[in-house]
Design a protein around this motif. Structure first.
Motif, PDB file in Angstrom:
ATOM      1  N   ALA A   1      51.500 -36.599  25.572  1.00 48.30           N
ATOM      2  CA  ALA A   1      51.271 -35.299  24.941  1.00 48.30           C
ATOM      3  C   ALA A   1      52.305 -34.990  23.862  1.00 48.30           C
ATOM      4  O   ALA A   1      51.984 -34.364  22.851  1.00 48.30           O
ATOM      5  N   GLY A   2      53.541 -35.429  24.093  1.00 44.44           N
ATOM      6  CA  GLY A   2      54.611 -35.070  23.170  1.00 44.44           C
ATOM      7  C   GLY A   2      54.791 -36.007  22.000  1.00 44.44           C
ATOM      8  O   GLY A   2      55.345 -35.612  20.962  1.00 44.44           O
ATOM      9  N   PHE A   3      54.315 -37.245  22.119  1.00 42.97           N
ATOM     10  CA  PHE A   3      54.539 -38.228  21.056  1.00 42.97           C
ATOM     11  C   PHE A   3      53.243 -38.906  20.603  1.00 42.97           C
ATOM     12  O   PHE A   3      52.874 -38.845  19.436  1.00 42.97           O
ATOM     13  N   VAL A   4      52.537 -39.523  21.546  1.00 40.82           N
ATOM     14  CA  VAL A   4      51.350 -40.305  21.175  1.00 40.82           C
ATOM     15  C   VAL A   4      50.260 -39.417  20.581  1.00 40.82           C
ATOM     16  O   VAL A   4      49.493 -39.856  19.715  1.00 40.82           O
ATOM     17  N   SER A   5      50.189 -38.152  21.018  1.00 39.42           N
ATOM     18  CA  SER A   5      49.136 -37.253  20.535  1.00 39.42           C
ATOM     19  C   SER A   5      49.171 -37.063  19.026  1.00 39.42           C
ATOM     20  O   SER A   5      48.155 -36.728  18.409  1.00 39.42           O
ATOM     21  N   PHE A   6      50.328 -37.275  18.410  1.00 35.72           N
ATOM     22  CA  PHE A   6      50.437 -37.120  16.963  1.00 35.72           C
ATOM     23  C   PHE A   6      49.547 -38.120  16.231  1.00 35.72           C
ATOM     24  O   PHE A   6      49.102 -37.863  15.107  1.00 35.72           O
ATOM     25  N   TYR A   7      49.250 -39.251  16.866  1.00 35.01           N
ATOM     26  CA  TYR A   7      48.466 -40.306  16.248  1.00 35.01           C
ATOM     27  C   TYR A   7      46.991 -40.247  16.658  1.00 35.01           C
ATOM     28  O   TYR A   7      46.226 -41.163  16.350  1.00 35.01           O
ATOM     29  N   ALA A   8      46.596 -39.186  17.339  1.00 32.09           N
ATOM     30  CA  ALA A   8      45.205 -39.047  17.760  1.00 32.09           C
ATOM     31  C   ALA A   8      44.304 -38.832  16.547  1.00 32.09           C
ATOM     32  O   ALA A   8      44.738 -38.364  15.488  1.00 32.09           O
ATOM     33  N   SER A   9      43.030 -39.161  16.706  1.00 30.94           N
ATOM     34  CA  SER A   9      42.070 -38.991  15.623  1.00 30.94           C
ATOM     35  C   SER A   9      41.912 -37.506  15.282  1.00 30.94           C
ATOM     36  O   SER A   9      41.836 -36.656  16.175  1.00 30.94           O
ATOM     37  N   ALA A  10      41.853 -37.214  13.997  1.00 35.55           N
ATOM     38  CA  ALA A  10      41.667 -35.835  13.535  1.00 35.55           C
ATOM     39  C   ALA A  10      40.191 -35.509  13.317  1.00 35.55           C
ATOM     40  O   ALA A  10      39.857 -34.372  12.962  1.00 35.55           O
ATOM     41  N   ASP A  11      39.300 -36.478  13.531  1.00 33.55           N
ATOM     42  CA  ASP A  11      37.873 -36.228  13.362  1.00 33.55           C
ATOM     43  C   ASP A  11      37.361 -35.273  14.435  1.00 33.55           C
ATOM     44  O   ASP A  11      37.904 -35.229  15.539  1.00 33.55           O
ATOM     45  N   PRO A  12      36.316 -34.508  14.146  1.00 38.84           N
ATOM     46  CA  PRO A  12      35.747 -33.604  15.147  1.00 38.84           C
ATOM     47  C   PRO A  12      35.207 -34.395  16.333  1.00 38.84           C
ATOM     48  O   PRO A  12      34.756 -35.537  16.174  1.00 38.84           O
ATOM     49  N   ASP A  13      35.254 -33.771  17.522  1.00 41.28           N
ATOM     50  CA  ASP A  13      34.739 -34.470  18.698  1.00 41.28           C
ATOM     51  C   ASP A  13      33.218 -34.419  18.705  1.00 41.28           C
ATOM     52  O   ASP A  13      32.582 -33.872  17.797  1.00 41.28           O
ATOM     53  N   GLY A  14      32.623 -34.983  19.735  1.00 37.15           N
ATOM     54  CA  GLY A  14      31.167 -35.122  19.776  1.00 37.15           C
ATOM     55  C   GLY A  14      30.418 -33.811  19.611  1.00 37.15           C
ATOM     56  O   GLY A  14      29.493 -33.707  18.795  1.00 37.15           O
ATOM     57  N   LEU A  15      30.803 -32.798  20.372  1.00 33.78           N
ATOM     58  CA  LEU A  15      30.119 -31.508  20.291  1.00 33.78           C
ATOM     59  C   LEU A  15      30.341 -30.853  18.930  1.00 33.78           C
ATOM     60  O   LEU A  15      29.402 -30.305  18.337  1.00 33.78           O
ATOM     61  N   GLU A  16      31.559 -30.906  18.421  1.00 34.93           N
ATOM     62  CA  GLU A  16      31.851 -30.314  17.110  1.00 34.93           C
ATOM     63  C   GLU A  16      31.031 -30.977  16.017  1.00 34.93           C
ATOM     64  O   GLU A  16      30.516 -30.298  15.117  1.00 34.93           O
ATOM     65  N   LYS A  17      30.909 -32.292  16.089  1.00 32.34           N
ATOM     66  CA  LYS A  17      30.157 -33.037  15.075  1.00 32.34           C
ATOM     67  C   LYS A  17      28.673 -32.683  15.130  1.00 32.34           C
ATOM     68  O   LYS A  17      28.043 -32.426  14.090  1.00 32.34           O
TER      69      LYS A  17
END
Length: 363
Positions: free
Chosen positions: A270-286
């Motif tokens: 949560a504190g470090f790896v999350s910074f590299y998560a995809s910024a694309d909308p998730d399934g429902l948002e898309k």
């Protein structure tokens, strides 16, 4: 897959809220048995299960911050129902995911407050029940091995995600606020969430497999699982005769190392790896954006909260802001979750005291 306010109308949202409240009430009673189940061989012990359940909630919160790409312009994230049900039991699993959803809605403006019942129904209740039911069927027909538990976890998690999408589509069919083709919505929701389910299955199987490998006694879905003792006879390994006795050392070992390792992992994710998560909308948002459903989305009541959108207000550095928000979220979730499960377990103890009291009152 967090639905915001406005996607589903007020009557259906209220009905989903009542359904969620009823399921949570049932889960509270069921979780008392799961958290205090010291009678079965290999149980971790009632005094240890509440912190472990709280840790599962915190881990799910952390991993949900790690959106992964699944298709062009679309991402997905762990829902967590299958993982929670297999690790701590289906009733406790519903409560774990519900705690996560509540923390996300109240503190991080993720998922609407009036839509909380919808989100609990789709992301906590549906995923947990579908996954655990399928998991139990699979472990009954597969060999009683650690690999079978891991394989069953993979399949159960995979199926639970599109099942959640189907339930959301049904709710939208009854109470959707946008006039769109339900067939297109259903096809898009199920299609993208099958892909997301693959990611969910990998994460769930890896996590369950890792815990089963070191402490199968801490995994609800692996209860009774044990490795057969091998003896070397004439140069060949054969199964030792079954004495009928379960090995006892695991029940005496403290799960503290597992708890610490899990908490550290959650904080790092949560504190470090999350910074590299995809910024694309998730399934429902898309799907909502593609079909105009997002036009009905309402601004979140907590949109101005200090942690809204997983960032700390007034901290300009994006990496630091998101990391701090993630660490705070893990800390709050593990404390809130552990508190809930301690209260549940304590209530179970009081009920047992009342039942054994000669006067029928608590002692």
């Amino acid at each position: 897959m967090h639905a915001p306010d406005g996607f589903i109308d007020a009557p259906v949202s209220a009905a989903a809220g009542l359904l969620a409240a009823g399921a949570i009430a049932v889960s509270l009673r069921g979780a008392r048995r799961e958290l205090d189940d010291t009678s079965r061989p290999g149980a971790a012990g009632a005094e240890r299960t509440a912190p472990l359940a709280g840790l599962v909630a915190a881990f799910i919160f952390a991993v949900q911050m790690l959106n992964f790409p699944v298709a062009a312009g679309t991402s997905g994230h762990l829902l967590g129902g299958a993982l929670a049900a297999i690790l701590v039991g289906p009733y406790t699993g519903v409560l774990c995911v519900s705690v996560v959803l509540l923390m996300q809605a109240v503190l991080f403006a993720d998922g609407g407050l009036t839509a909380l019942g919808v989100n609990i129904t789709t992301m906590a209740i549906t995923t947990t029940l579908v996954a655990y039911a399928l998991f139990r069927v699979l472990v009954k027909v597969l060999p009683r091995t650690r690999r079978s538990v891991t394989a069953a976890s993979f399949v159960a998690a995979l199926v639970s995600v599109p099942a959640s999408a189907v339930v959301f589509t049904l709710l939208f069919a009854v109470g959707g606020t946008t006039d769109v083709s339900l067939g297109k919505v259903a096809g898009a929701m199920v299609g993208v969430h099958v892909l997301i389910g693959l990611g969910e299955a990998v994460i769930t199987a890896l996590t369950v497999g890792a815990v089963v490998a070191v402490r199968p006694d801490l995994v609800h879905g692996a209860r009774g699982l044990r490795q057969k003792l091998k003896l070397r006879v004439d140069g060949e390994l054969v199964d030792a005769p079954d004495t009928g006795a379960e090995p006892a050392p695991a029940t005496a070992r403290s799960p503290r190392k597992v708890w610490i390792a899990g908490l550290v992992t959650s904080l790092v994710l949560a504190g470090f790896v999350s910074f590299y998560a995809s910024a694309d909308p998730d399934g429902l948002e898309k799907v909502a954006a593609d079909h105009g459903i997002d036009k009905q989305a309402e601004e979140h009541t907590a949109a101005d909260s200090p942690l809204a959108d997983y960032g700390v207000k007034d901290v300009d550095d994006a990496r630091l802001s998101g990391g701090l928000a993630g660490v705070i979220g893990v800390g709050v979730t593990v404390v809130a979750g552990t508190g809930v499960f301690w209260a549940v377990r304590r209530r179970r103890t009081e009920e047992e005291a009342e039942a054994t009291s000669p006067t029928g009152t608590s002692v």
